[in-house]
Design an enzyme around this catalytic site. Structure first.
Site, mmCIF file in Angstrom:
data_model
loop_
_atom_site.group_PDB
_atom_site.id
_atom_site.type_symbol
_atom_site.label_atom_id
_atom_site.label_comp_id
_atom_site.label_asym_id
_atom_site.label_seq_id
_atom_site.Cartn_x
_atom_site.Cartn_y
_atom_site.Cartn_z
ATOM 1 N N LYS A 107 38.842 96.641 92.308
ATOM 2 C CA LYS A 107 37.339 96.991 91.897
ATOM 3 C C LYS A 107 37.411 97.551 90.147
ATOM 4 O O LYS A 107 36.744 97.318 89.406
ATOM 5 C CB LYS A 107 36.697 98.032 92.543
ATOM 6 C CG LYS A 107 35.971 97.444 94.028
ATOM 7 C CD LYS A 107 35.474 98.241 94.823
ATOM 8 C CE LYS A 107 35.355 97.464 95.971
ATOM 9 N NZ LYS A 107 35.084 98.453 97.205
ATOM 10 N N LYS A 189 38.055 80.446 103.037
ATOM 11 C CA LYS A 189 36.925 80.429 103.826
ATOM 12 C C LYS A 189 35.529 80.738 103.306
ATOM 13 O O LYS A 189 35.429 81.079 102.045
ATOM 14 C CB LYS A 189 37.537 81.855 104.942
ATOM 15 C CG LYS A 189 37.728 82.821 104.128
ATOM 16 C CD LYS A 189 38.138 83.995 104.855
ATOM 17 C CE LYS A 189 38.034 85.423 104.170
ATOM 18 N NZ LYS A 189 38.182 86.805 104.812
ATOM 19 N N LYS A 192 31.005 85.725 100.506
ATOM 20 C CA LYS A 192 30.020 85.523 99.263
ATOM 21 C C LYS A 192 30.457 85.406 98.045
ATOM 22 O O LYS A 192 29.785 84.946 96.989
ATOM 23 C CB LYS A 192 29.692 86.968 99.314
ATOM 24 C CG LYS A 192 29.409 87.888 100.614
ATOM 25 C CD LYS A 192 28.748 89.209 100.261
ATOM 26 C CE LYS A 192 29.385 90.162 101.141
ATOM 27 N NZ LYS A 192 28.622 91.469 101.472
#
Ligand code: TRP
Length: 326
Positions: A107, A189, A192
């Site tokens: 982040k 996979k 989002k």
């Protein structure tokens, strides 16, 4: 106990990776499922859409089969004891170990302009969520393993310093199947962050679902019988395994193996089965989302259950820590 961040829409990967396990757990365990609205403030300080997002994530989880009468389904910010425990745990968490957390480093890289203290202590807040109910089993995906390891360390430290109050929490799954839900772009996979068309959301309408499936990459088909399947083809079979019948799956496997497969037909079938799977969930979620009176009742009921458990734990915590002066 598990937490669900109210950022982003629920997709098929969330369904098979997490929600389905919650639904199964609710039959066998005392469960606490929480919308992690406070956690979302570490990365999404703008709260304009928070209410809508919280309502949506609640509706979608209930539509998938989570039963608010069987579990405590609640919002993190409704349980004030979380913040108290978070504060105590912060004194037991070291700056060095927090800075080494992989999700923190990610982040920082993504948003160097907003490296706030809440982001650094994200795993501490997550630990508070879990041990507030003295929970042992935490149904989460692989990406949360480090957070759980940190939770165990904080628990060990607390218990060592102040006495045994908390069990050590562990990641939980039903052992047999840790399903991978492949994306539609031939890559990894469903998630989002991937491109729009790779992921099928539980809120997608029928036409969009069919369109996404039809766009999946294929080729001219195998050149020789019983050839190995390339990744992007394997992914289509993988999705079929999740939503189609065994007969349908067997038919296309046979077609593949004898080189008569027509990918257009296969994708049409997969699209239809996907629509049949998602439509009832989407419609149910929609009707729940429009019923704000019901959602309010769910949140109140959930908060009451969670606070009852939290209060009992916090009495033990204050006692153990010597914060009792009367
Ligand atoms: N960090 C989790 C995620 O990103 C969400 C979460 C918050 C959580 N509190 C939790 C998960 C407690 C399990 C237990 O998905």
């Amino acid at each position: 106990m598990s937490g669900i961040r109210p950022t982003g829409f629920l997709h098929l990967g969330n369904y098979f990776g997490a929600v389905r396990n919650y639904v199964r757990m609710q039959e066998e365990y005392e469960c606490y499922f929480m919308v992690a609205d406070l956690h979302s403030l570490t990365t999404h300080p703008d709260t304009k859409e928070l209410k809508e997002n919280v309502h949506r994530v609640l509706s979608e989880n209930i539509a998938c089969g989570l039963n608010p009468d069987k579990v405590a389904l609640y919002c993190q910010s409704h349980v004030y004891e979380t913040s108290e425990l978070y504060l105590y745990l912060n004194m037991l968490a070291y700056k060095g170990e927090l800075e080494k957390t992989v999700t923190f480093k990610d982040k920082v890289r993504q948003h160097p302009e907003n490296v706030n203290a809440g982001l650094l202590t994200y795993p501490v807040l997550q630990t508070a969520d879990i041990i507030l109910h003295r929970a042992s089993f935490v149904p989460v995906g692989k990406d949360q393993e480090q957070h759980l390891e940190m939770a165990r360390n904080f628990v060990k430290r607390f218990n060592h310093r102040y006495g045994d109050v908390f069990p050590e929490p562990h990641a939980f799954n039903f052992g047999d199947e840790l399903v991978k839900v492949p994306g539609l772009d031939g890559g990894g996979k469903m998630s989002k962050s991937e491109n729009q068309y790779a992921t099928i959301y539980l809120s997608d309408d029928d036409e969009l679902i069919r369109k996404k499936v039809m766009k999946a990459k294929t080729d001219n088909g195998p050149a020789a019988p019983n050839s190995p399947r390339p990744d992007y083809i394997e992914n289509i079979f993988g999705l079929m395994k999740l939503v189609s019948s065994t007969e349908v799956l067997n038919k296309f496997e046979m077609d593949y193996n004898n080189c008569s497969i027509r990918y257009g037909d296969m994708k049409k079938q997969l699209g239809a089965d996907m629509v049949q799977f998602i439509t009832p969930i989407r419609e149910k979620a929609e009707s729940i989302r429009n019923d704000s009176k019901y959602l309010k009742e769910v949140m109140e009921k959930g908060a009451a259950k969670a606070r009852k458990s939290a209060k009992a734990t916090m009495e033990l915590v204050r006692q153990a820590m010597g914060l009792n002066y009367f």
